[in-house]
Write an enzyme that holds these catalytic residues in place. Sequence first.
Site, PDB file in Angstrom:
ATOM      1  N   MET A 168     -13.402  -4.975   4.294  1.00 38.71           N
ATOM      2  CA  MET A 168     -12.866  -4.445   5.556  1.00 38.71           C
ATOM      3  C   MET A 168     -12.599  -2.946   5.491  1.00 38.71           C
ATOM      4  O   MET A 168     -11.756  -2.423   6.229  1.00 38.71           O
ATOM      5  CB  MET A 168     -11.565  -5.188   5.897  1.00 38.71           C
ATOM      6  CG  MET A 168     -11.709  -6.703   5.929  1.00 38.71           C
ATOM      7  SD  MET A 168     -10.125  -7.512   6.156  1.00 38.71           S
ATOM      8  CE  MET A 168     -10.553  -9.219   5.761  1.00 38.71           C
ATOM      9  N   SER A 169     -13.304  -2.248   4.619  1.00 35.81           N
ATOM     10  CA  SER A 169     -13.077  -0.801   4.489  1.00 35.81           C
ATOM     11  C   SER A 169     -14.367  -0.129   4.056  1.00 35.81           C
ATOM     12  O   SER A 169     -15.451  -0.680   4.238  1.00 35.81           O
ATOM     13  CB  SER A 169     -11.982  -0.549   3.432  1.00 35.81           C
ATOM     14  OG  SER A 169     -12.416  -0.968   2.156  1.00 35.81           O
ATOM     15  N   HIS A 201      -6.685   1.017   7.334  1.00 33.32           N
ATOM     16  CA  HIS A 201      -7.796   0.148   7.722  1.00 33.32           C
ATOM     17  C   HIS A 201      -7.921   0.108   9.241  1.00 33.32           C
ATOM     18  O   HIS A 201      -6.937   0.216   9.966  1.00 33.32           O
ATOM     19  CB  HIS A 201      -7.567  -1.272   7.203  1.00 33.32           C
ATOM     20  CG  HIS A 201      -7.478  -1.356   5.700  1.00 33.32           C
ATOM     21  ND1 HIS A 201      -6.311  -1.115   5.017  1.00 33.32           N
ATOM     22  CD2 HIS A 201      -8.428  -1.650   4.770  1.00 33.32           C
ATOM     23  CE1 HIS A 201      -6.541  -1.252   3.725  1.00 33.32           C
ATOM     24  NE2 HIS A 201      -7.811  -1.577   3.539  1.00 33.32           N
ATOM     25  N   HIS A 203       0.845  -1.194   0.000  1.00 31.11           N
ATOM     26  CA  HIS A 203       0.000   0.000   0.000  1.00 31.11           C
ATOM     27  C   HIS A 203       0.882   1.246   0.000  1.00 31.11           C
ATOM     28  O   HIS A 203       1.553   1.528   0.980  1.00 31.11           O
ATOM     29  CB  HIS A 203      -0.918   0.031   1.225  1.00 31.11           C
ATOM     30  CG  HIS A 203      -2.126  -0.830   1.087  1.00 31.11           C
ATOM     31  ND1 HIS A 203      -3.402  -0.326   0.956  1.00 31.11           N
ATOM     32  CD2 HIS A 203      -2.261  -2.168   1.030  1.00 31.11           C
ATOM     33  CE1 HIS A 203      -4.264  -1.322   0.838  1.00 31.11           C
ATOM     34  NE2 HIS A 203      -3.587  -2.460   0.892  1.00 31.11           N
ATOM     35  N   ALA A 263     -11.542  -3.927  -3.095  1.00 27.26           N
ATOM     36  CA  ALA A 263     -11.709  -5.331  -3.456  1.00 27.26           C
ATOM     37  C   ALA A 263     -12.584  -5.940  -2.369  1.00 27.26           C
ATOM     38  O   ALA A 263     -12.427  -5.600  -1.189  1.00 27.26           O
ATOM     39  CB  ALA A 263     -10.366  -6.029  -3.519  1.00 27.26           C
ATOM     40  N   TYR A 298      -8.451  -2.512  10.983  1.00 29.56           N
ATOM     41  CA  TYR A 298      -7.756  -3.692  11.541  1.00 29.56           C
ATOM     42  C   TYR A 298      -6.270  -3.445  11.783  1.00 29.56           C
ATOM     43  O   TYR A 298      -5.617  -4.229  12.456  1.00 29.56           O
ATOM     44  CB  TYR A 298      -7.954  -4.928  10.647  1.00 29.56           C
ATOM     45  CG  TYR A 298      -7.415  -4.813   9.233  1.00 29.56           C
ATOM     46  CD1 TYR A 298      -6.051  -4.804   8.969  1.00 29.56           C
ATOM     47  CD2 TYR A 298      -8.285  -4.720   8.148  1.00 29.56           C
ATOM     48  CE1 TYR A 298      -5.562  -4.696   7.677  1.00 29.56           C
ATOM     49  CE2 TYR A 298      -7.808  -4.619   6.856  1.00 29.56           C
ATOM     50  CZ  TYR A 298      -6.449  -4.602   6.633  1.00 29.56           C
ATOM     51  OH  TYR A 298      -5.979  -4.488   5.349  1.00 29.56           O
ATOM     52  N   HIS A 333      -4.637 -13.865   0.737  1.00 28.55           N
ATOM     53  CA  HIS A 333      -4.438 -12.466   0.347  1.00 28.55           C
ATOM     54  C   HIS A 333      -3.875 -12.409  -1.075  1.00 28.55           C
ATOM     55  O   HIS A 333      -4.229 -11.527  -1.861  1.00 28.55           O
ATOM     56  CB  HIS A 333      -3.482 -11.809   1.349  1.00 28.55           C
ATOM     57  CG  HIS A 333      -3.348 -10.328   1.175  1.00 28.55           C
ATOM     58  ND1 HIS A 333      -4.427  -9.474   1.145  1.00 28.55           N
ATOM     59  CD2 HIS A 333      -2.253  -9.545   1.026  1.00 28.55           C
ATOM     60  CE1 HIS A 333      -3.999  -8.233   0.980  1.00 28.55           C
ATOM     61  NE2 HIS A 333      -2.681  -8.249   0.900  1.00 28.55           N
TER      62      HIS A 333
HETATM   63  N1  HPA Z   1     -13.644 -10.918   2.737  1.00 25.08           N
HETATM   64  C1  HPA Z   1     -13.313  -9.729   3.271  1.00 25.08           C
HETATM   65  N2  HPA Z   1     -12.608  -8.820   2.644  1.00 25.08           N
HETATM   66  C2  HPA Z   1     -12.218  -9.088   1.380  1.00 25.08           C
HETATM   67  C3  HPA Z   1     -12.523 -10.304   0.765  1.00 25.08           C
HETATM   68  C4  HPA Z   1     -13.279 -11.272   1.474  1.00 25.08           C
HETATM   69  O1  HPA Z   1     -13.599 -12.374   0.999  1.00 25.08           O
HETATM   70  N3  HPA Z   1     -11.986 -10.243  -0.489  1.00 25.08           N
HETATM   71  C5  HPA Z   1     -11.382  -9.042  -0.612  1.00 25.08           C
HETATM   72  N4  HPA Z   1     -11.520  -8.329   0.530  1.00 25.08           N
END
Ligand code: HPA
Length: 274
Positions: free
Chosen positions: A212-213, A84, A62, A114, A86, A248
């Site tokens: 998560m964002s 984020h 990032h 994403a 987290y 990831h």
């Molecule tokens: N879950 C949560 N966050 C994500 C995912 C997922 O499957 N894919 C990309 N970001």
Amino acid sequence: MNQVYGKLMGCYESVKEKLPFRPKVALVLGSGLGDYGDHFSVEGAIDYHDIEGFPVSTVAGHKGRFLFAHIEGVPVVMMQGRVHYYEGYSMTDVVLPIRLMRLMGSEILFLTNAAGGVNYKFRAGDFMMITDQIASFVPSPLIGPNIEELGVRFCDMSQVYQKELQDIIRKTARELEIPIQEGVYVQLAGPAYETPAEVRMVRALGGDAVGMSTACEAIAASHMQMKVCGISCISNLACGMTDTPLSHEEVNEMAERTAPLFRKLVTGIISHMG
Ligand code: HPA
């Protein structure tokens, strides 16, 4: 002065003299769109490290900076790299860059990310226009004394993702013949991916994609009366929907693969925002 507001204004003071222009659109570049800015002649850049008190991302890959460019004639500030929840930042730190881009002058917030597909009609590699969101699983960035300078205490959320911007996205996708799904984005805290049971929960709640964002950023933007729109790249089907475990790397790989089409779509949409 309120501590959160004081920090924000400190960052604003720090960027103000470096600011090359007044953006109309604030574009948050999610996974896969990280190098979007490289495709334009950038008129200015401000590294997050050079802004005093600015939260800096720890996620590998990032990049952290604001980029300034005219895209199809529209002045845009891009966020290359977001922070984020987290990572350990407070929610007020997570949304500080959004508030800062509003103070720079941005009227529109264009969010990208994403996300995992929860809707069985989705496939990895799809795009999903966000029509609404569920942010109830993470703390609101508006918790704490209300910052009257930014917005009202109880802010309306009846149309976070503005109808007119949704129409622009649909129209652009049609013109470019890029198929686009629509749905509700659900923000979970992460950083672990969901369990299959959590994915079923999200689906039962009416979610179509999980990530998560984004939703917390849309709340901060709504508070400041920004017009918001968003597109998720469905990088994978969420956990339990296929036999393969999530990684990831897989998520990033699909996000990278869709990048050229995503770029085309985003640029086309921005051309209608002028
Ligand atoms: N879950 C949560 N966050 C994500 C995912 C997922 O499957 N894919 C990309 N970001």
